[in-house]
Design an enzyme around this catalytic site. Sequence first.
Site, PDB file in Angstrom:
ATOM      1  N   HIS A   1       0.846  -1.199   0.000  1.00  0.00           N
ATOM      2  CA  HIS A   1       0.000   0.000   0.000  1.00  0.00           C
ATOM      3  C   HIS A   1       0.880   1.248   0.000  1.00  0.00           C
ATOM      4  CE1 HIS A   1       0.985  -0.548   4.231  1.00  0.00           C
ATOM      5  NE2 HIS A   1       0.516   0.647   4.519  1.00  0.00           N
TER       6      HIS A   1
ATOM      7  N   ASP B   1       6.140   4.373   4.894  1.00  0.00           N
ATOM      8  CA  ASP B   1       7.020   3.380   5.506  1.00  0.00           C
ATOM      9  C   ASP B   1       7.060   2.073   4.722  1.00  0.00           C
ATOM     10  OD1 ASP B   1       4.306   3.281   6.410  1.00  0.00           O
ATOM     11  OD2 ASP B   1       4.853   1.885   7.987  1.00  0.00           O
TER      12      ASP B   1
ATOM     13  N   HIS C   1       1.627   3.888   1.864  1.00  0.00           N
ATOM     14  CA  HIS C   1       2.072   4.638   3.023  1.00  0.00           C
ATOM     15  C   HIS C   1       3.595   4.654   2.980  1.00  0.00           C
ATOM     16  CE1 HIS C   1      -1.767   4.374   5.732  1.00  0.00           C
ATOM     17  NE2 HIS C   1      -1.794   5.389   4.900  1.00  0.00           N
TER      18      HIS C   1
END
Length: 304
Positions: free
Chosen positions: A63, A67, A65
Amino acid sequence: MQVFDIHILGCGSALPTAQHYPSSQIVHIREKLFMVDCGEGAQLQMRKSKLSFSKLNSIFISHLHGDHCFGLMGLISTLGLLGRTADLTIYAVAELEDILRPQLDFFCRDMIYKVLIKPFDAEKNAVIYEDRSIKVSTIPLKHRVPCAGFLFEEKEGDRHIIPDMVKYYNVPVKELQYIKRGEDFTTPDGQIIPCNKLTRPADPVRKYAYCSDTAYSEEIIPIIAGVDLLYHEATFGNADKHRAPKTKHTTAEQAALIAKTAGVKELMLGHFSSRYPDNNMLLSEAKAIFSNTILANENLLKKL
């Protein structure tokens, strides 16, 4: 058996710490390396783990994000500096194309190789990669943005020839390929020799499931049932379990419950919150429910 290894490059959550790097790992199957997520520092961790950049086959991004994907541009650039010529395919949600392409056009306009982004639907369980030996499927997860885990699954290999039996029945070499695939052998005088008399069963198929980030979701259980190793996020301990549904994450105890219900062989906890200087507390909470649990850690090598 052929190589099927998991190399943990990073297993922390959003805030990097001195203890953990952001999420990234390498799945090494036979002679190919597959990267799963690419947080900051992923390429440095590949160096520490002595993994060959030239064997990197594909990248899977769960996904968007930071990180889980902030390390992409650095890695892509390094591969160019190393002289990569083969196309690099990144499997991700469609929005990655809009985010990554302008950066590639600016920083990597002179690269010899191409970066191909193949989108998947994070809400569907579907095969997104397949070759002669493995297939990779998406695992729909529940997070704040579209997010999918990945199931790496070996394909069933050939049966193993029993040399003494093959010699006894004078089986021609040209027939061995068919016998290994399960066919019986017919002698010149018409006698049928069953395949299971000439061979041993193929090696067991191995499966690895990667599930990070997600709220507790029993919907993944039929997909991951019986896998050899489940990597599941364990962002929170029981003391902070009230935060899990708000942030769409999971506690260590919930990850263990998923592992137990799915009948997996082993559970590896990861995606640890920076609030916990000692992750053994999470391990203890998980082992109370599912005893065969271990902690992920940087540069950990797990062989399946």
